[in-house]
Design a protein around this motif. Structure first.
Motif, PDB file in Angstrom:
ATOM      1  N   HIS A  25       0.843  -1.205   0.000  1.00 43.98           N
ATOM      2  CA  HIS A  25       0.000   0.000   0.000  1.00 43.98           C
ATOM      3  C   HIS A  25       0.873   1.248   0.000  1.00 43.98           C
ATOM      4  CE1 HIS A  25      -2.976  -2.894   1.371  1.00 43.98           C
ATOM      5  NE2 HIS A  25      -3.875  -2.065   0.924  1.00 43.98           N
ATOM      6  N   LYS A  64      -7.044  -3.033   7.091  1.00 40.76           N
ATOM      7  CA  LYS A  64      -6.205  -4.173   7.440  1.00 40.76           C
ATOM      8  C   LYS A  64      -5.086  -3.773   8.395  1.00 40.76           C
ATOM      9  CE  LYS A  64      -5.693  -5.530   3.017  1.00 40.76           C
ATOM     10  NZ  LYS A  64      -6.310  -4.234   2.818  1.00 40.76           N
ATOM     11  N   SER A 102     -13.450  -1.165  -0.831  1.00 42.18           N
ATOM     12  CA  SER A 102     -12.763  -2.433  -0.576  1.00 42.18           C
ATOM     13  C   SER A 102     -13.545  -3.683  -0.934  1.00 42.18           C
ATOM     14  CB  SER A 102     -12.390  -2.533   0.906  1.00 42.18           C
ATOM     15  OG  SER A 102     -11.160  -1.929   1.113  1.00 42.18           O
ATOM     16  N   PHE A 103     -12.786  -4.671  -1.368  1.00 42.74           N
ATOM     17  CA  PHE A 103     -13.306  -6.031  -1.514  1.00 42.74           C
ATOM     18  C   PHE A 103     -13.595  -6.563  -0.113  1.00 42.74           C
ATOM     19  CE2 PHE A 103     -12.707 -10.633  -1.922  1.00 42.74           C
ATOM     20  CZ  PHE A 103     -13.458 -10.902  -3.043  1.00 42.74           C
ATOM     21  N   ASP A 124      -8.257   0.541  -8.504  1.00 43.79           N
ATOM     22  CA  ASP A 124      -7.656  -0.098  -7.320  1.00 43.79           C
ATOM     23  C   ASP A 124      -7.601  -1.610  -7.526  1.00 43.79           C
ATOM     24  OD1 ASP A 124      -6.547  -0.118  -4.726  1.00 43.79           O
ATOM     25  OD2 ASP A 124      -8.508  -0.468  -3.812  1.00 43.79           O
ATOM     26  N   ARG A 125      -8.664  -2.158  -8.088  1.00 40.40           N
ATOM     27  CA  ARG A 125      -8.706  -3.605  -8.299  1.00 40.40           C
ATOM     28  C   ARG A 125      -7.744  -4.036  -9.398  1.00 40.40           C
ATOM     29  NH1 ARG A 125     -15.032  -4.779  -6.692  1.00 40.40           N
ATOM     30  NH2 ARG A 125     -14.574  -4.465  -4.486  1.00 40.40           N
ATOM     31  N   ALA A 128      -4.472  -4.940  -8.166  1.00 40.93           N
ATOM     32  CA  ALA A 128      -4.371  -6.222  -7.461  1.00 40.93           C
ATOM     33  C   ALA A 128      -4.240  -7.370  -8.467  1.00 40.93           C
ATOM     34  CB  ALA A 128      -5.596  -6.430  -6.576  1.00 40.93           C
ATOM     35  N   GLY A 133      -0.089  -7.233  -9.421  1.00 36.26           N
ATOM     36  CA  GLY A 133      -0.974  -7.854  -8.438  1.00 36.26           C
ATOM     37  C   GLY A 133      -0.325  -9.065  -7.779  1.00 36.26           C
ATOM     38  N   ARG A 136       2.362  -7.830  -5.396  1.00 33.62           N
ATOM     39  CA  ARG A 136       1.786  -7.235  -4.177  1.00 33.62           C
ATOM     40  C   ARG A 136       1.201  -8.299  -3.263  1.00 33.62           C
ATOM     41  NH1 ARG A 136      -2.679  -3.632  -5.126  1.00 33.62           N
ATOM     42  NH2 ARG A 136      -2.309  -2.748  -3.063  1.00 33.62           N
ATOM     43  N   THR A 137       0.594  -9.307  -3.854  1.00 33.73           N
ATOM     44  CA  THR A 137      -0.032 -10.348  -3.042  1.00 33.73           C
ATOM     45  C   THR A 137       1.019 -11.120  -2.238  1.00 33.73           C
ATOM     46  OG1 THR A 137      -1.861 -10.471  -4.569  1.00 33.73           O
ATOM     47  CG2 THR A 137      -1.520 -12.386  -3.188  1.00 33.73           C
ATOM     48  N   TYR A 140       2.322  -8.819   0.503  1.00 32.47           N
ATOM     49  CA  TYR A 140       1.360  -8.748   1.614  1.00 32.47           C
ATOM     50  C   TYR A 140       1.416 -10.040   2.446  1.00 32.47           C
ATOM     51  CZ  TYR A 140      -3.079  -8.211   4.091  1.00 32.47           C
ATOM     52  OH  TYR A 140      -4.036  -8.127   5.059  1.00 32.47           O
ATOM     53  N   GLY A 141       1.451 -11.180   1.760  1.00 29.27           N
ATOM     54  CA  GLY A 141       1.514 -12.470   2.454  1.00 29.27           C
ATOM     55  C   GLY A 141       2.758 -12.571   3.337  1.00 29.27           C
ATOM     56  N   GLN A 146       2.152 -15.232   6.161  1.00 27.93           N
ATOM     57  CA  GLN A 146       1.353 -16.338   5.604  1.00 27.93           C
ATOM     58  C   GLN A 146       2.240 -17.324   4.849  1.00 27.93           C
ATOM     59  OE1 GLN A 146      -2.611 -13.828   4.374  1.00 27.93           O
ATOM     60  NE2 GLN A 146      -1.464 -14.748   2.740  1.00 27.93           N
ATOM     61  N   TYR A 164     -14.162 -12.809   6.047  1.00 23.98           N
ATOM     62  CA  TYR A 164     -13.044 -12.457   5.154  1.00 23.98           C
ATOM     63  C   TYR A 164     -11.920 -11.798   5.943  1.00 23.98           C
ATOM     64  CZ  TYR A 164     -10.461 -10.166   1.353  1.00 23.98           C
ATOM     65  OH  TYR A 164      -9.470  -9.724   0.501  1.00 23.98           O
ATOM     66  N   THR A 171      -1.210 -17.484   0.692  1.00 24.08           N
ATOM     67  CA  THR A 171      -1.190 -16.463  -0.356  1.00 24.08           C
ATOM     68  C   THR A 171      -1.760 -17.011  -1.660  1.00 24.08           C
ATOM     69  OG1 THR A 171       0.580 -15.296   0.741  1.00 24.08           O
ATOM     70  CG2 THR A 171       0.322 -14.872  -1.607  1.00 24.08           C
ATOM     71  N   LEU A 179      -8.639 -12.571  -6.039  1.00 22.93           N
ATOM     72  CA  LEU A 179      -8.076 -12.008  -7.277  1.00 22.93           C
ATOM     73  C   LEU A 179      -8.748 -12.513  -8.551  1.00 22.93           C
ATOM     74  CD1 LEU A 179      -4.321 -12.002  -6.206  1.00 22.93           C
ATOM     75  CD2 LEU A 179      -6.073 -10.257  -5.868  1.00 22.93           C
TER      76      LEU A 179
HETATM   77  P1  ADP Z   1      -8.736  -3.558  -1.969  1.00 21.42           P
HETATM   78  O1  ADP Z   1      -8.168  -2.262  -2.331  1.00 21.42           O
HETATM   79  O2  ADP Z   1      -9.595  -4.187  -3.026  1.00 21.42           O
HETATM   80  O3  ADP Z   1      -9.365  -3.538  -0.613  1.00 21.42           O
HETATM   81  P2  ADP Z   1      -6.739  -4.748  -0.528  1.00 21.42           P
HETATM   82  O4  ADP Z   1      -6.382  -3.449   0.104  1.00 21.42           O
HETATM   83  O5  ADP Z   1      -7.554  -5.746   0.197  1.00 21.42           O
HETATM   84  O6  ADP Z   1      -7.478  -4.463  -1.868  1.00 21.42           O
HETATM   85  O7  ADP Z   1      -5.443  -5.461  -0.941  1.00 21.42           O
HETATM   86  C1  ADP Z   1      -4.227  -4.830  -1.147  1.00 21.42           C
HETATM   87  C2  ADP Z   1      -3.228  -5.832  -1.681  1.00 21.42           C
HETATM   88  O8  ADP Z   1      -2.977  -6.855  -0.720  1.00 21.42           O
HETATM   89  C3  ADP Z   1      -3.780  -6.525  -2.910  1.00 21.42           C
HETATM   90  O9  ADP Z   1      -2.774  -6.772  -3.846  1.00 21.42           O
HETATM   91  C4  ADP Z   1      -4.373  -7.765  -2.310  1.00 21.42           C
HETATM   92  O10 ADP Z   1      -4.534  -8.775  -3.245  1.00 21.42           O
HETATM   93  C5  ADP Z   1      -3.383  -8.097  -1.226  1.00 21.42           C
HETATM   94  N1  ADP Z   1      -4.015  -8.899  -0.168  1.00 21.42           N
HETATM   95  C6  ADP Z   1      -5.090  -8.576   0.595  1.00 21.42           C
HETATM   96  N2  ADP Z   1      -5.417  -9.591   1.443  1.00 21.42           N
HETATM   97  C7  ADP Z   1      -4.493 -10.564   1.204  1.00 21.42           C
HETATM   98  C8  ADP Z   1      -4.253 -11.869   1.732  1.00 21.42           C
HETATM   99  N3  ADP Z   1      -5.021 -12.377   2.702  1.00 21.42           N
HETATM  100  N4  ADP Z   1      -3.210 -12.580   1.244  1.00 21.42           N
HETATM  101  C9  ADP Z   1      -2.415 -12.078   0.275  1.00 21.42           C
HETATM  102  N5  ADP Z   1      -2.592 -10.866  -0.267  1.00 21.42           N
HETATM  103  C10 ADP Z   1      -3.598 -10.115   0.174  1.00 21.42           C
END
Ligand code: ADP
Ligand code: NI
Length: 217
Positions: A25, A64, A102-103, A124-125, A128, A133, A136-137, A140-141, A146, A164, A171, A179
């Motif tokens: 972020h 988050k 947000s999702f 924003d989506r 991801a 994407g 970033r995933t 984040y993991g 994770q 959720y 991840t 995604l």
């Molecule tokens: P959004 O803006 O749709 O709310 P998020 O802020 O939830 O998206 O996600 C920000 C980034 O973190 C995205 O690339 C998302 O896929 C990733 N992300 C969110 N939750 C997880 C998770 N549980 N595991 C891995 N990556 C995550």
């Protein structure tokens, strides 16, 4: 102050707030979302000032990282905008967009009322999805500690935002839990087009990932 001045001050404010983030972020995420959103806004004939402000402020206090408080970002956006001279309605509109963005889980609808909001949500989506994407995933993991993947843990189709939010998964499961669902939830024509390309790239990535996992490639 004119709109350009307000945008500039807002960008400076957000850049300072998000500097040093390693969860995906960071300021560059905001910059990409902003550029994508403005490109779609021009194509759709939307209000570019609203789109720009909402894109800039959309992640200033993500739920988050605010102890699960999903009202933190819209409140932080409002607090900042109240320090600026704006025509009536702008603050409420931007706050509404940030609050609805947000999702919230596979089984939870996230409707967006205005075209400007739909555009920022798409942008924003899109960030991801695709190569960025994927990067970033995994960032984040790692940030959350994770596992990359665990064949014993199946993906969960979350029926509520609570479920959720509290999920502790892997991840790779995040691809199935969020995604890969995004391409069918895009709002605008440009969003749908770009999402389809990025979706296809993620499918190729997953195919290769599982082949390597099984030692087949
Ligand atoms: P959004 O803006 O749709 O709310 P998020 O802020 O939830 O998206 O996600 C920000 C980034 O973190 C995205 O690339 C998302 O896929 C990733 N992300 C969110 N939750 C997880 C998770 N549980 N595991 C891995 N990556 C995550
Ligand atoms: Ni974002």
């Amino acid at each position: 102050m004119d709109e350009q001045g307000i945008i500039q001050k807002t960008a400076d404010h957000v850049r300072v707030l998000l500097s040093g983030d390693s969860s995906g972020h960071d300021w560059f995420h905001v910059e990409r979302v902003r550029n994508t959103a403005l490109a779609i806004a021009r194509e759709e004939g939307a209000d570019e000032f609203i789109v720009d402000l909402a894109a800039l402020l959309h992640d200033v206090a993500d739920w988050k990282f605010a102890d699960g408080d999903h009202t933190a970002s819209p409140r932080a956006a409002r607090r900042w905008l109240e320090t600026q001279e704006l025509v009536p309605g702008v603050i409420e509109h931007v706050e509404e967009i940030v609050a609805s963005l947000s999702f919230k889980g596979a089984g939870v609808a996230t409707p967006m009322r205005t075209l400007e909001g739909q555009i920022v949500q798409d942008a924003d989506r899109l960030d991801a999805l695709g190569a960025i994407g994927i990067a970033r995933t995994f960032a984040y993991g790692g940030h959350k500690g994770q596992a990359l993947h665990d064949p014993a843990i199946p993906p969960q189709m979350h029926a509520s935002f609570e479920a959720y939010k509290s999920n502790v998964g892997t991840t790779i499961n995040h691809f199935y839990e969020k995604l890969l669902l995004l391409k069918d939830r895009m709002n605008t024509a440009a969003g749908k087009r770009l999402a389809a390309e990025r979706h296809a790239f993620m499918e190729r990535f997953l195919e290769q990932f599982f082949a390597e996992w099984q030692g087949q490639r």
